[in-house]
Scaffold this active site. Sequence first.
Site, PDB file in Angstrom:
ATOM      1  N   ASP A 166     -40.989 -11.881  36.039  1.00  0.00           N
ATOM      2  CA  ASP A 166     -41.196 -12.232  37.441  1.00  0.00           C
ATOM      3  C   ASP A 166     -42.701 -12.271  37.699  1.00  0.00           C
ATOM      4  O   ASP A 166     -43.388 -11.256  37.566  1.00  0.00           O
ATOM      5  CB  ASP A 166     -40.520 -11.186  38.340  1.00  0.00           C
ATOM      6  CG  ASP A 166     -40.412 -11.630  39.790  1.00  0.00           C
ATOM      7  OD1 ASP A 166     -40.811 -12.778  40.094  1.00  0.00           O
ATOM      8  OD2 ASP A 166     -39.942 -10.824  40.619  1.00  0.00           O
ATOM      9  N   ASP A 209     -40.977 -19.058  39.581  1.00  0.00           N
ATOM     10  CA  ASP A 209     -41.761 -17.891  39.175  1.00  0.00           C
ATOM     11  C   ASP A 209     -40.961 -16.788  38.500  1.00  0.00           C
ATOM     12  O   ASP A 209     -41.477 -15.696  38.295  1.00  0.00           O
ATOM     13  CB  ASP A 209     -42.511 -17.309  40.379  1.00  0.00           C
ATOM     14  CG  ASP A 209     -41.574 -16.856  41.488  1.00  0.00           C
ATOM     15  OD1 ASP A 209     -40.403 -17.262  41.484  1.00  0.00           O
ATOM     16  OD2 ASP A 209     -42.029 -16.100  42.363  1.00  0.00           O
ATOM     17  N   GLU A 210     -39.702 -17.039  38.140  1.00  0.00           N
ATOM     18  CA  GLU A 210     -38.957 -15.999  37.437  1.00  0.00           C
ATOM     19  C   GLU A 210     -37.894 -16.610  36.535  1.00  0.00           C
ATOM     20  O   GLU A 210     -37.386 -17.700  36.793  1.00  0.00           O
ATOM     21  CB  GLU A 210     -38.326 -14.993  38.406  1.00  0.00           C
ATOM     22  CG  GLU A 210     -37.356 -15.597  39.378  1.00  0.00           C
ATOM     23  CD  GLU A 210     -36.678 -14.549  40.258  1.00  0.00           C
ATOM     24  OE1 GLU A 210     -36.347 -13.446  39.749  1.00  0.00           O
ATOM     25  OE2 GLU A 210     -36.476 -14.828  41.449  1.00  0.00           O
TER      26      GLU A 210
END
Length: 364
Positions: free
Chosen positions: A13, A107-108
């Site tokens: 993350d 983003d993860e």
Amino acid sequence: MEREAPRKIIHVDMDAFYASVEQRDDPSLRGRPVAVGSPAARGVVAAASYEARTFGVRSAMPSVTALRKCPELVFAPPRFEVYRAVSRQIHAIFADYTTLIQPLSLDEAYLDVTENLRGLPTAWATAKEIRARIHDETGLTASAGISYNKFLAKLASDQRKPNGQFAVTPEMGAAWVEGLPVGRFHGVGPVTAERMRALGIETGADLRARSMAFLQEHFGSSAAWYHGIARGLDDRPVDPDRTRKSSGSETTFDRDLTEAAEIEAGVLRMADDVWEWCEKTRAFGRTVTVKVKFADFRQITRSRSHAGGVTAQEQLRQASLELIRSVYPPRKGIRLVGVTVSNFNAAPGETEGLPLFGGEPQAP
């Protein structure tokens, strides 16, 4: 009979991703409270830096509220093309370690490194090396959770944020879950968490103490999931073929709109945002949905499916206009509109699917 070895799952993350990219690219923003979004009266925070979060600023918060909490807050307009490019860099790093990558957003992502491609001895060492490479190659930091299933890995990635990692081993998993508040559990949203608290379920231990029959009575089809995660159980594999179900974009107007021309101009901007993503990814949907939020915050959606798919920009624009016109005349002013495409098809003659680490435009 020999027991199957546990999986090695990493949840990576990025730390305050959008805001961190802005601080990286503009040195004057470093160390300052930054919000990605618009400071306009009807603006919304898309992302907040850690400096802003110390004041209580959070994503999805109205900009006026954020400014009241942090008068020194600096707004940076979103640059989704830059965030997508950085996301592709990060994905390229992941691909050096495993082919089993399941993105959740820009983003993860989950990574199954049970058999990592670089031969590193542990998932801990793998996560550490991945995070170091992300920092070296992008100038950004990431946090990681390591465990034997996806549920625990995602929970673990929050434990040492920012720029840290945490592991939940098979020996500690069930006991660790018992001490956590249910509001932290993936799959337990704010409404469900409140329902659980009303039933006396505050922690994982409280949830584990409830029988399956009790959970079925109060939570229906979700009972099996809650029963499992209260015991640290989650059999879901990391699925690299998991496709996007939809792509959408929405905007909040500076003032409530009643004029058709202004409303439709906003709808067309959102349709064009979505079309840009569809073209880049060669993913074309069959269903178009227009979302409308009125001045009193009442929200409605209008959808229509197209048998052959929406494969041209003008087709998406026209479909979006027809849907927004179905709510005319609006009984109240309109504060927000959004356009979403779903039920994806491949384009005619195309075999390329959705990007493994793609994102969708989300206008703040």
